[in-house]
Design a protein around this motif. Structure first.
Motif, PDB file in Angstrom:
ATOM      1  N   VAL A   1       1.226  -0.940   0.108  1.00 53.28           N
ATOM      2  CA  VAL A   1       0.131   0.091   0.004  1.00 53.28           C
ATOM      3  C   VAL A   1       1.158   1.174  -0.214  1.00 53.28           C
ATOM      4  N   ILE A   2       2.042   1.438   1.498  1.00 49.00           N
ATOM      5  CA  ILE A   2       2.449   2.606   0.695  1.00 49.00           C
ATOM      6  C   ILE A   2       3.965   2.780  -0.256  1.00 49.00           C
ATOM      7  N   GLY A   3       4.933   1.419   0.037  1.00 47.72           N
ATOM      8  CA  GLY A   3       5.815   1.883  -1.147  1.00 47.72           C
ATOM      9  C   GLY A   3       5.135   2.376  -2.833  1.00 47.72           C
ATOM     10  N   PRO A   4       3.712   2.215  -3.397  1.00 49.26           N
ATOM     11  CA  PRO A   4       3.704   2.725  -4.006  1.00 49.26           C
ATOM     12  C   PRO A   4       3.367   3.955  -4.372  1.00 49.26           C
ATOM     13  N   LEU A   5       1.724   4.079  -3.780  1.00 51.74           N
ATOM     14  CA  LEU A   5       1.499   5.022  -3.306  1.00 51.74           C
ATOM     15  C   LEU A   5       2.731   6.700  -3.009  1.00 51.74           C
ATOM     16  N   VAL A   6       3.801   6.128  -2.097  1.00 50.51           N
ATOM     17  CA  VAL A   6       4.673   6.973  -1.486  1.00 50.51           C
ATOM     18  C   VAL A   6       5.951   7.452  -3.007  1.00 50.51           C
ATOM     19  N   PHE A   7       5.826   5.942  -3.778  1.00 55.17           N
ATOM     20  CA  PHE A   7       6.254   6.176  -4.943  1.00 55.17           C
ATOM     21  C   PHE A   7       6.040   7.053  -6.077  1.00 55.17           C
ATOM     22  N   VAL A   8       4.522   7.079  -6.168  1.00 57.06           N
ATOM     23  CA  VAL A   8       3.232   7.904  -7.009  1.00 57.06           C
ATOM     24  C   VAL A   8       3.377   8.718  -6.754  1.00 57.06           C
ATOM     25  N   HIS A   9       3.787   9.525  -5.269  1.00 56.09           N
ATOM     26  CA  HIS A   9       3.159  10.904  -5.125  1.00 56.09           C
ATOM     27  C   HIS A   9       4.322  11.665  -5.262  1.00 56.09           C
ATOM     28  N   GLU A  10       5.575  11.237  -5.046  1.00 54.76           N
ATOM     29  CA  GLU A  10       7.583  11.596  -5.269  1.00 54.76           C
ATOM     30  C   GLU A  10       7.440  12.060  -6.518  1.00 54.76           C
ATOM     31  N   MET A  11       6.919  10.833  -7.989  1.00 52.01           N
ATOM     32  CA  MET A  11       6.825  10.845  -9.159  1.00 52.01           C
ATOM     33  C   MET A  11       6.326  12.290  -9.663  1.00 52.01           C
ATOM     34  N   GLY A  12       4.832  12.728  -9.256  1.00 52.43           N
ATOM     35  CA  GLY A  12       5.029  13.805  -8.850  1.00 52.43           C
ATOM     36  C   GLY A  12       5.624  15.031  -9.138  1.00 52.43           C
ATOM     37  N   HIS A  13       6.146  15.140  -8.422  1.00 48.73           N
ATOM     38  CA  HIS A  13       7.491  16.198  -7.735  1.00 48.73           C
ATOM     39  C   HIS A  13       8.543  16.339  -8.824  1.00 48.73           C
ATOM     40  N   TYR A  14       8.901  14.865  -9.367  1.00 49.14           N
ATOM     41  CA  TYR A  14       9.695  14.359 -10.093  1.00 49.14           C
ATOM     42  C   TYR A  14       9.175  14.941 -11.634  1.00 49.14           C
ATOM     43  N   LEU A  15       7.716  14.400 -12.178  1.00 57.07           N
ATOM     44  CA  LEU A  15       7.703  14.764 -13.061  1.00 57.07           C
ATOM     45  C   LEU A  15       7.498  16.230 -13.567  1.00 57.07           C
TER      46      LEU A  15
ATOM     47  N   ALA B   1       2.733  20.788  -6.116  1.00 62.12           N
ATOM     48  CA  ALA B   1       1.496  20.471  -5.734  1.00 62.12           C
ATOM     49  C   ALA B   1       1.541  19.261  -7.004  1.00 62.12           C
ATOM     50  N   ALA B   2       2.321  18.710  -7.479  1.00 69.12           N
ATOM     51  CA  ALA B   2       2.131  17.582  -8.304  1.00 69.12           C
ATOM     52  C   ALA B   2       1.939  16.328  -7.656  1.00 69.12           C
ATOM     53  N   GLY B   3       2.812  16.298  -6.110  1.00 73.92           N
ATOM     54  CA  GLY B   3       2.992  15.292  -5.018  1.00 73.92           C
ATOM     55  C   GLY B   3       1.119  15.399  -5.425  1.00 73.92           C
TER      56      GLY B   3
ATOM     57  N   ILE C   1      -4.093  14.913   3.370  1.00 71.64           N
ATOM     58  CA  ILE C   1      -2.595  15.423   4.855  1.00 71.64           C
ATOM     59  C   ILE C   1      -2.226  16.470   3.607  1.00 71.64           C
ATOM     60  N   ASN C   2      -1.571  16.093   2.724  1.00 73.39           N
ATOM     61  CA  ASN C   2      -0.044  16.573   1.846  1.00 73.39           C
ATOM     62  C   ASN C   2      -0.651  18.259   2.018  1.00 73.39           C
ATOM     63  N   LEU C   3      -2.392  18.021   2.028  1.00 71.21           N
ATOM     64  CA  LEU C   3      -2.871  19.966   1.284  1.00 71.21           C
ATOM     65  C   LEU C   3      -2.793  20.973   2.308  1.00 71.21           C
ATOM     66  N   LEU C   4      -2.676  19.987   3.660  1.00 64.05           N
ATOM     67  CA  LEU C   4      -3.421  21.161   4.914  1.00 64.05           C
ATOM     68  C   LEU C   4      -1.995  21.626   4.955  1.00 64.05           C
ATOM     69  N   PRO C   5      -2.287  22.866   5.248  1.00 58.97           N
ATOM     70  CA  PRO C   5      -1.603  24.584   5.267  1.00 58.97           C
ATOM     71  C   PRO C   5      -0.214  24.565   6.716  1.00 58.97           C
ATOM     72  N   VAL C   6       0.105  23.248   6.539  1.00 59.85           N
ATOM     73  CA  VAL C   6       1.566  22.993   7.823  1.00 59.85           C
ATOM     74  C   VAL C   6       2.695  23.098   7.650  1.00 59.85           C
ATOM     75  N   PRO C   7       3.289  23.545   7.748  1.00 61.25           N
ATOM     76  CA  PRO C   7       4.709  23.978   7.384  1.00 61.25           C
ATOM     77  C   PRO C   7       5.738  22.450   7.450  1.00 61.25           C
ATOM     78  N   MET C   8       6.306  22.007   6.555  1.00 62.90           N
ATOM     79  CA  MET C   8       6.949  21.009   5.855  1.00 62.90           C
ATOM     80  C   MET C   8       6.150  20.389   5.389  1.00 62.90           C
ATOM     81  N   LEU C   9       4.868  20.356   5.332  1.00 64.01           N
ATOM     82  CA  LEU C   9       3.433  19.363   4.287  1.00 64.01           C
ATOM     83  C   LEU C   9       3.909  20.167   2.859  1.00 64.01           C
ATOM     84  N   ASP C  10       3.520  19.881   1.710  1.00 61.86           N
ATOM     85  CA  ASP C  10       3.229  20.108   0.462  1.00 61.86           C
ATOM     86  C   ASP C  10       2.362  21.665   0.640  1.00 61.86           C
ATOM     87  N   GLY C  11       1.410  21.561   1.669  1.00 59.22           N
ATOM     88  CA  GLY C  11       0.508  22.623   1.295  1.00 59.22           C
ATOM     89  C   GLY C  11       0.683  23.814   2.106  1.00 59.22           C
TER      90      GLY C  11
END
Length: 377
Positions: free
Chosen positions: A17-31, A114-116, A309-319
């Motif tokens: 579950v976690i491995g592919p979803l983390v890969f997908v998230h970071e691939m968004g940033h990378y691409l 935001a791509a992640g 969760i990553n879009l929450l406006p908390v420093p250290m997160l993407d949001g």
């Protein structure tokens, strides 16, 4: 009898579950970074010491860390929290400096960040679209097919044939809308607007609490009104309609996340219901034991959760980064380095505190504290 999927199956399911979803998230940033010409120095799944990896022809180090609880893309220049050019960055050759994250305009940096989360939502929509194509769409009008005796609906005076039009002012178009609204409001008083015999009226109802236990021993506190819906009509979903259904379902899931989070913040829902990595691992094993459909649906839910969760406006997160970029766009200059540094420090402390808290909750849900109390007693 309580069933457990076993330790090895739980670990395998969690990694799947976690491995592919983390890969997908970071691939968004990378691409997105590659699209805007930003060089990536490293792409890591997992944190800590490298277990395995390789370097591609562009100079990016692709690696796996020993702690599989996240990942990251390190762009050239290694942007500091304040997004300010450092002496080291200024000393880079001009051509190389133009390929760093810091050199890009604020709108490009915002898109890269935001791509992640965006690709997490896209992955979930793709999965849910597949479910819609395979199983169709259940359509049920919000009409009471029957009223359960001794239920909250019966106590409120609801009758068979009543058509619910709104709950606490929120329009209801489908029976499933009503179920979703009721399930997360156990014990609350709500106004039920309805049409009876062609005439609009309204009643007050106190939603009942139904404590349920699944085959794995998990307990759930679910709100029940006691209305039984009409027989659902399963309508086939075509290729063009499937993404629309998937987007609608994703929106419904996000809406429930926002509402339940608000209930926790306002104290209407116990903070003990917050879970972390251990809870995700436990649920992953259970859903894998239930079958492929349940497991794939869980992947979609976790993907939506990661994006949200990553879009929450908390420093250290993407949001948090996006919030600072929005401020920079309005002010035409970034916040001062000191302000951003303190904000990111506070964000890190808040995230660490939350991780400790949810881990404490997870251990409690797994029975550790109860077992320790038994040993001490």
């Amino acid at each position: 009898m309580i069933e457990t999927p076993g330790f090895l199956l739980t670990i395998l399911a969690f990694v799947l579950v976690i491995g592919p979803l983390v890969f997908v998230h970071e691939m968004g940033h990378y691409l997105a970074g590659r699209w805007f010409g930003v060089k990536a120095d490293a792409f890591s799944i997992g944190f800590g010491r490298e277990v395995a990896g390789f370097t591609d022809k562009r100079g990016t180090r692709w690696k796996i860390g020993w702690l599989p609880l996240g990942g990251y893309v390190k762009f050239s220049g290694d942007m500091n929290p304040a997004s300010q050019p450092s002496a080291e960055w200024l000393s880079m050759p001009a051509e190389e400096r133009q390929r760093t994250f810091q050199a890009k305009p604020v709108w490009q940096r915002a898109i890269i960040v935001a791509a992640g989360p965006a690709i997490n939502f896209a992955a979930a929509i793709l999965i849910l679209a597949g479910f819609a194509l395979a199983y169709g769409e259940a359509v049920m009008p919000p009409v009471a097919g029957a009223v359960a005796p001794n239920s909250a609906a019966a106590a409120a005076g609801l009758r068979t044939g009543d058509r619910v039009t709104a709950l606490d002012g929120r329009p209801i178009d489908d029976f499933a809308d009503m179920v979703r609204f009721i399930q997360i409001r156990a014990g609350e008083r709500v106004r039920v607007d309805l049409v009876r015999d062609g005439q609009p009226t309204s009643v007050e109802a106190v939603i009942a609490t139904d404590l349920q236990r699944d085959r794995f021993g998990n307990e759930y506190r679910i709100g029940r009104l006691g209305l039984l819906g009409p027989k659902p009509e399963i309508q086939p979903v075509g290729l063009l309609r499937a993404p629309v259904v998937a987007v609608q379902r994703t929106g419904q899931i996000v809406s429930m996340m926002v509402e339940t989070l608000g209930q926790v913040i306002t104290g209407r829902r116990s903070v003990k219901e917050l879970g972390g990595p251990l809870s995700i691992a436990k649920v992953s094993g259970e859903q894998m034991a239930l079958g492929l459909d349940a497991f794939v649906f869980l992947i979609a839910l976790v993907s939506i959760n990661l994006g949200f969760i990553n879009l929450l406006p908390v420093p250290m997160l993407d949001g948090g980064h996006l919030l600072f970029y929005a401020i920079e766009a309005v002010r035409r200059r970034p916040l001062g380095p000191d302000a951003q540094e303190w904000a990111f420090r506070g964000g890190m402390l808040a995230i660490l505190a939350l991780m400790l808290f949810v881990t404490f909750n997870d251990l409690g849900n797994l029975g550790l504290w109860q077992n320790l109390a038994g040993l001490i007693g």
